[in-house]
Design an enzyme around this catalytic site. Sequence first.
Site, mmCIF file in Angstrom:
data_model
loop_
_atom_site.group_PDB
_atom_site.id
_atom_site.type_symbol
_atom_site.label_atom_id
_atom_site.label_comp_id
_atom_site.label_asym_id
_atom_site.label_seq_id
_atom_site.Cartn_x
_atom_site.Cartn_y
_atom_site.Cartn_z
ATOM 1 N N CYS A 10 0.814 -1.196 0.062
ATOM 2 C CA CYS A 10 0.142 -0.060 0.069
ATOM 3 C C CYS A 10 0.757 1.323 -0.081
ATOM 4 O O CYS A 10 1.866 1.303 0.630
ATOM 5 C CB CYS A 10 -0.724 -0.024 1.022
ATOM 6 S SG CYS A 10 -1.980 -1.240 1.316
ATOM 7 N N ARG A 35 3.525 -0.321 -4.972
ATOM 8 C CA ARG A 35 3.404 -0.858 -3.618
ATOM 9 C C ARG A 35 1.823 -1.564 -3.872
ATOM 10 O O ARG A 35 1.656 -2.071 -2.804
ATOM 11 C CB ARG A 35 3.295 0.199 -2.765
ATOM 12 C CG ARG A 35 4.659 0.957 -2.750
ATOM 13 C CD ARG A 35 4.630 1.873 -1.552
ATOM 14 N NE ARG A 35 4.526 1.445 -0.329
ATOM 15 C CZ ARG A 35 5.615 1.052 0.252
ATOM 16 N NH1 ARG A 35 6.779 1.575 -0.041
ATOM 17 N NH2 ARG A 35 5.574 0.917 1.692
ATOM 18 N N TRP A 81 -3.018 -2.394 -2.066
ATOM 19 C CA TRP A 81 -2.732 -4.002 -2.044
ATOM 20 C C TRP A 81 -3.612 -4.577 -1.008
ATOM 21 O O TRP A 81 -3.144 -4.631 0.038
ATOM 22 C CB TRP A 81 -1.358 -4.287 -1.860
ATOM 23 C CG TRP A 81 -1.097 -5.394 -2.668
ATOM 24 C CD1 TRP A 81 -1.076 -5.682 -3.903
ATOM 25 C CD2 TRP A 81 -0.701 -6.642 -2.027
ATOM 26 N NE1 TRP A 81 -0.729 -7.136 -4.012
ATOM 27 C CE2 TRP A 81 -0.423 -7.668 -2.969
ATOM 28 C CE3 TRP A 81 -0.948 -7.199 -0.724
ATOM 29 C CZ2 TRP A 81 -0.347 -9.043 -2.523
ATOM 30 C CZ3 TRP A 81 -0.642 -8.399 -0.214
ATOM 31 C CH2 TRP A 81 -0.342 -9.230 -1.351
ATOM 32 N N ASN A 107 -1.541 1.924 6.034
ATOM 33 C CA ASN A 107 -0.783 0.894 5.427
ATOM 34 C C ASN A 107 -0.260 -0.032 6.665
ATOM 35 O O ASN A 107 0.638 0.437 7.510
ATOM 36 C CB ASN A 107 0.560 1.648 4.851
ATOM 37 C CG ASN A 107 1.578 0.512 4.268
ATOM 38 O OD1 ASN A 107 2.495 0.823 4.142
ATOM 39 N ND2 ASN A 107 1.163 -0.677 4.023
ATOM 40 N N GLY A 108 -0.653 -1.261 6.547
ATOM 41 C CA GLY A 108 -0.250 -2.065 7.464
ATOM 42 C C GLY A 108 -1.252 -3.062 7.797
ATOM 43 O O GLY A 108 -2.280 -3.241 7.146
ATOM 44 N N GLU A 492 14.118 -18.018 -14.994
ATOM 45 C CA GLU A 492 13.816 -16.611 -15.053
ATOM 46 C C GLU A 492 12.999 -16.100 -16.240
ATOM 47 O O GLU A 492 11.954 -15.156 -16.186
ATOM 48 C CB GLU A 492 15.061 -15.755 -14.617
ATOM 49 C CG GLU A 492 14.981 -14.149 -14.716
ATOM 50 C CD GLU A 492 14.035 -13.752 -13.669
ATOM 51 O OE1 GLU A 492 13.544 -14.477 -12.577
ATOM 52 O OE2 GLU A 492 13.768 -12.258 -13.826
ATOM 53 N N LYS A 496 9.495 -14.093 -15.794
ATOM 54 C CA LYS A 496 9.109 -12.925 -16.415
ATOM 55 C C LYS A 496 8.025 -12.940 -17.472
ATOM 56 O O LYS A 496 6.999 -12.171 -17.401
ATOM 57 C CB LYS A 496 10.263 -12.501 -17.379
ATOM 58 C CG LYS A 496 11.468 -11.769 -16.839
ATOM 59 C CD LYS A 496 11.389 -10.373 -15.942
ATOM 60 C CE LYS A 496 11.021 -10.804 -14.504
ATOM 61 N NZ LYS A 496 11.733 -10.869 -13.590
ATOM 62 N N GLU A 499 4.693 -13.331 -15.656
ATOM 63 C CA GLU A 499 4.273 -12.078 -14.661
ATOM 64 C C GLU A 499 3.753 -10.902 -15.829
ATOM 65 O O GLU A 499 2.828 -10.397 -15.471
ATOM 66 C CB GLU A 499 5.368 -11.387 -14.215
ATOM 67 C CG GLU A 499 6.120 -12.203 -13.048
ATOM 68 C CD GLU A 499 7.038 -11.386 -12.288
ATOM 69 O OE1 GLU A 499 7.077 -10.916 -11.300
ATOM 70 O OE2 GLU A 499 8.195 -11.357 -13.018
ATOM 71 N N HIS A 515 12.059 -36.171 -20.339
ATOM 72 C CA HIS A 515 11.353 -37.036 -19.310
ATOM 73 C C HIS A 515 9.853 -36.329 -19.020
ATOM 74 O O HIS A 515 9.345 -36.830 -18.025
ATOM 75 C CB HIS A 515 12.079 -36.780 -17.836
ATOM 76 C CG HIS A 515 13.547 -37.455 -18.164
ATOM 77 N ND1 HIS A 515 13.721 -38.761 -18.143
ATOM 78 C CD2 HIS A 515 14.622 -36.762 -18.481
ATOM 79 C CE1 HIS A 515 15.023 -39.084 -18.462
ATOM 80 N NE2 HIS A 515 15.689 -37.868 -18.462
ATOM 81 N N LYS A 614 5.124 -4.858 -5.756
ATOM 82 C CA LYS A 614 6.596 -4.668 -5.672
ATOM 83 C C LYS A 614 7.274 -5.604 -5.031
ATOM 84 O O LYS A 614 8.389 -6.379 -5.015
ATOM 85 C CB LYS A 614 7.172 -3.600 -6.123
ATOM 86 C CG LYS A 614 8.746 -3.255 -6.216
ATOM 87 C CD LYS A 614 9.097 -3.789 -7.604
ATOM 88 C CE LYS A 614 10.536 -4.160 -7.908
ATOM 89 N NZ LYS A 614 11.039 -4.775 -8.891
#
Length: 619
Positions: A10, A35, A81, A107-108, A492, A496, A499, A515, A614
């Site tokens: 947040c 955030r 968030w 925020n929290g 990676e 990427k 996302e 396999h 993030k």
Amino acid sequence: MLKINFYPMCGIVAYVGHREAYPVILKGLKRLEYRGYDSAGIALNGDGIQVYKKQGKVARLEESLSDTSLTSTIGIGHTRWATHGEPSDRNAHPHLSSSGRLAMIHNGIIENYASLKQELENKGYQFKSDTDTEVLLNFIEDILACNECSLEEAVRVALKRVVGAYVIVLLDEEDPSTLIAARKGSPLVIGIGEKEHFLASDASPIIEYTKEVVYVNDYELAIIKDNELILKNLGNEIITPYVQKLDLELAAIEKGGYDHFMLKEIHEQPKTIFDCLRGRLDMVNHEIIMSGVQQYMEELKNANRIIIIACGTSWHAGLVAEYIIEELCRIPVEVEYASEFRYRNPIINKGDVIFAISQSGETADTLVAIERAKEQGAIIFGILNVVGSSIARISHAGAYTHAGPEIGVASTKAFTAQLVVLAMMALKIAKEKNTITQDRFVHLMEELNAVPDKVAKILSAADEVKAVALKHAAASSFLFLGRGYNFPVALEGALKLKEISYIHAEGYPAAEMKHGPIALVDENLPVLFVATKDAYHEKVISNMQEINARKGKLIAVVTEGDKSVASLTGDLIYVPEADEVIAPILNVIPLQLLSYYIGVGRGLDVDRPRNLAKSVTVE
Ligand code: F6R
């Protein structure tokens, strides 16, 4: 036991001064959207408190207010968030107290919100949202009503009952020139301007107005009244604010002409890698200078085992480091997902050393995992980007990656900087341990030194990667394959792509293909090989031929001038030749570009992919 506070992201912004508050807050919220961006809201104080909030990104809120005249010079704003309560207009901040007198952003997490809520419900309070924030706000209002005290006192009394983490900022309809804020666990910076004050979760909303800032500490209350900042502790004692100068330029947090932060950050890599190497690679005396590593050299040289703890992209950097450290230093390495490690009563022996890798330095799982290891006596090294972050504060030593603020949610420049730091650490330890010859040591230093130019060369051919990306942008699934040092690069690349483009992608060791995953291969499946020249090159070429034979759509990252790939059919992306130890730093760049262009090609918001934030500061 160390007590660690972690908090959902947040972003919060507040302003009081002589400007119109709305544009300042709105711009600040846009800067803090990394955030969280489930909803956004603003409250202004003037002729009463007006609250405007909307589910979705800040731009939606802005759009909804385009015809509204907002002239107040005091206000608070929030980008969320979601934790308590789904993303919705109703759960968006700011919240209004039952009487409508107070508005608050938070925020929290208020851990004991359920019992406080029950208490308030017993007194007849009703709630309009599912948030813990509204509970705390009404708890403050209740104290205010019962005790006939000032708002400042009511906040202080309330916070003494609160378990959890918070930054809160309040507006009071009855005192329309005052802001009251408090912090425990979540970050709060106050910018001090000429007859104006800015409050925010980090300095990015403040930097263009003032460089004078005060970082509020836990259990402190900030009262901004009549252009003056008064700091107090919860015991009502006045604290002298420690005013610091911000060491951050506006350019570092702006897009600088790029369409997205992600693209800007990809293109920054020649510079960020150079910054990471600067002062550390002594090419004259052939030495690597890293004071944090030097300080614990005895423990590192004699380590029985190095355990690397990280999440996501940072975990992939850890996997590359496993290959490098085992090869160069001959120390066994285990790479652990922090979220698994923290819950499984891990065995830490004398002589084990922990490397914690984290861009933000705030990832909750990593933080708690290293706390567990520290309790058992392990030495903790942080490989971190954010100076002064929570992980930095609990590590014994470490090395910063110096990649600068990373704002795009998908990590790019932080990853390559992590690889550079880890390679330098491995080289330094190997030299002290005598597990590397001087020739190889010097060769690898030279290879590292050449990385910024080689990365610049790869980036100069970004349009070629774009063409490949657009060709495959409609795919519904991707396979990424690589061997040895290139296996984590494949992982990676897959992460990427997932996302940024929401395309299902899997990363696999190339030799594992037979396999199982080979069953997926048909004429619709793009299969990307990270196939630069290394010890396994011939075997990887055979794997690529197997894909050609099954009509899979082959894409391969290969070494410039490599003739052995000439017989392959597919899209080849060339990177400069490099030692296999260093090659992952180069090879990941085309994969970052590929996912970026596929995401953009699919019309997606690559800087703010859905459901992500993030830093993951919740479990
Ligand atoms: C992927 C990404 C995440 C982070 C992970 C760990 O692009 O950014 O997977 O790598 O959340 O974050 P840090 O490194 O901040 O601990």
